[in-house]
Scaffold this active site. Structure first.
Site, PDB file in Angstrom:
ATOM      1  N   SER A  68       0.818  -1.212   0.000  1.00 29.99           N
ATOM      2  CA  SER A  68       0.000   0.000   0.000  1.00 29.99           C
ATOM      3  C   SER A  68       0.854   1.266   0.000  1.00 29.99           C
ATOM      4  O   SER A  68       2.013   1.266   0.408  1.00 29.99           O
ATOM      5  CB  SER A  68      -0.920   0.008   1.225  1.00 29.99           C
ATOM      6  OG  SER A  68      -1.718  -1.141   1.219  1.00 29.99           O
TER       7      SER A  68
HETATM    8  N1  SAM Z   1      -1.199  -3.467   3.312  1.00 24.78           N
HETATM    9  C1  SAM Z   1      -0.491  -4.418   2.489  1.00 24.78           C
HETATM   10  C2  SAM Z   1       0.952  -4.027   2.370  1.00 24.78           C
HETATM   11  O1  SAM Z   1       1.319  -2.962   2.870  1.00 24.78           O
HETATM   12  O2  SAM Z   1       1.721  -4.771   1.756  1.00 24.78           O
HETATM   13  C3  SAM Z   1      -1.098  -4.485   1.116  1.00 24.78           C
HETATM   14  C4  SAM Z   1      -2.426  -5.112   1.056  1.00 24.78           C
HETATM   15  S1  SAM Z   1      -2.994  -5.292  -0.601  1.00 24.78           S
HETATM   16  C5  SAM Z   1      -3.490  -3.681  -0.985  1.00 24.78           C
HETATM   17  C6  SAM Z   1      -4.489  -6.207  -0.322  1.00 24.78           C
HETATM   18  C7  SAM Z   1      -4.229  -7.664  -0.036  1.00 24.78           C
HETATM   19  O3  SAM Z   1      -5.492  -8.284   0.266  1.00 24.78           O
HETATM   20  C8  SAM Z   1      -3.654  -8.448  -1.191  1.00 24.78           C
HETATM   21  O4  SAM Z   1      -2.452  -9.053  -0.813  1.00 24.78           O
HETATM   22  C9  SAM Z   1      -4.731  -9.502  -1.515  1.00 24.78           C
HETATM   23  O5  SAM Z   1      -4.207 -10.720  -1.957  1.00 24.78           O
HETATM   24  C10 SAM Z   1      -5.416  -9.612  -0.180  1.00 24.78           C
HETATM   25  N2  SAM Z   1      -6.789 -10.175  -0.223  1.00 24.78           N
HETATM   26  C11 SAM Z   1      -7.769  -9.963  -1.129  1.00 24.78           C
HETATM   27  N3  SAM Z   1      -8.878 -10.648  -0.790  1.00 24.78           N
HETATM   28  C12 SAM Z   1      -8.596 -11.306   0.370  1.00 24.78           C
HETATM   29  C13 SAM Z   1      -9.342 -12.174   1.220  1.00 24.78           C
HETATM   30  N4  SAM Z   1     -10.608 -12.508   0.967  1.00 24.78           N
HETATM   31  N5  SAM Z   1      -8.722 -12.666   2.332  1.00 24.78           N
HETATM   32  C14 SAM Z   1      -7.433 -12.338   2.595  1.00 24.78           C
HETATM   33  N6  SAM Z   1      -6.676 -11.515   1.835  1.00 24.78           N
HETATM   34  C15 SAM Z   1      -7.260 -11.001   0.734  1.00 24.78           C
END
Ligand code: SAM
Length: 221
Positions: A68
């Protein structure tokens, strides 16, 4: 390695980023600033992205997912009002950078973080290990949402866009606890809710954010 000295070549870039976030009012809290200084973002990005680690932008990691944007992480972390000793649930570990920031702020507390891609679970675990962070559990998600086994949580943060906050997550939140998520379709609002004995109340709402989508049963198909 919480006090690991940030490599010199990144120090200026980190200082510039922090000044920018403070001037634009995306970073106001000294504890969150300390977390940014102690959890070096360059430890959480792929080698190809190292030169951009301290730019205020999301960066590609693996599986088309992103680490992010720093300004979004500082805003969300401040809104979540994390206290020492708390138990936190994060949905969407990604690189583990936001996870590590939460782990720094809870101190003796614990962070449970759920990620749906096994490659990212491994990536985040490796990144967290580099900093000797041992108060985080990264869990490979299944079709349920959250991690009911360790509930209730003081704080829940969703780091992917959802059309509405999944009800099972509200159930996994303590009374008095806070839950934060980007809610919406192509553009989302950050929504901060509190669970009270009278029901759910909205504490904050700010529009114009863009996140990768939450997937699975409670996310976008
Ligand atoms: N905050 C994190 C970082 O700083 O690296 C980035 C998060 S990224 C924007 C969103 C994450 O949510 C992704 O890695 C994606 O694979 C995960 N994601 C999406 N749907 C999900 C679910 N149902 N359960 C768990 N993780 C999920």
């Amino acid at each position: 390695m919480r006090n690991k000295t940030i490599e010199k070549k990144y120090q200026t870039a980190l200082n510039d980023l922090i000044n920018y976030l403070k001037n634009s009012r995306f970073l106001n809290d000294k504890n969150v600033e300390d977390a940014f200084r102690n959890i070096p973002r360059h430890e959480f990005v792929p080698e190809s992205e190292l030169d951009y680690a301290y730019n205020n932008e999301p960066l590609l990691i693996k599986n088309k997912q992103t680490i992010s944007q720093p300004g979004v992480v500082s805003r969300m972390t401040e809104w979540l009002d994390v206290r020492e000793g708390q138990k936190i649930l994060e949905i969407g570990t990604g690189s583990g950078w936001q996870t590590a920031i939460l782990s720094y702020l809870v101190g003796e507390g614990t962070v449970y973080s759920v990620e749906r891609y096994s490659e990212l679970v491994k990536f985040a675990q490796e990144n967290l290990k580099k900093l000797n962070i041992d108060n985080v559990h990264v869990i490979l998600g299944d079709d349920s949402v959250g991690f009911a086994k360790e509930s209730p949580y003081d704080r829940i943060i969703i780091t992917a866009a959802c059309t509405e906050i999944p009800l099972p997550l509200i159930e996994q939140l303590k009374e008095g606890g806070l839950i934060l998520a980007p809610v919406g379709d192509s553009s989302q609002s950050l929504v901060l809710l509190q669970k009270t004995f009278k029901g759910i109340i909205e504490i904050k709402n700010e529009s114009h954010y863009v996140f990768v989508p939450l997937r699975g049963k409670f996310g976008k198909k």
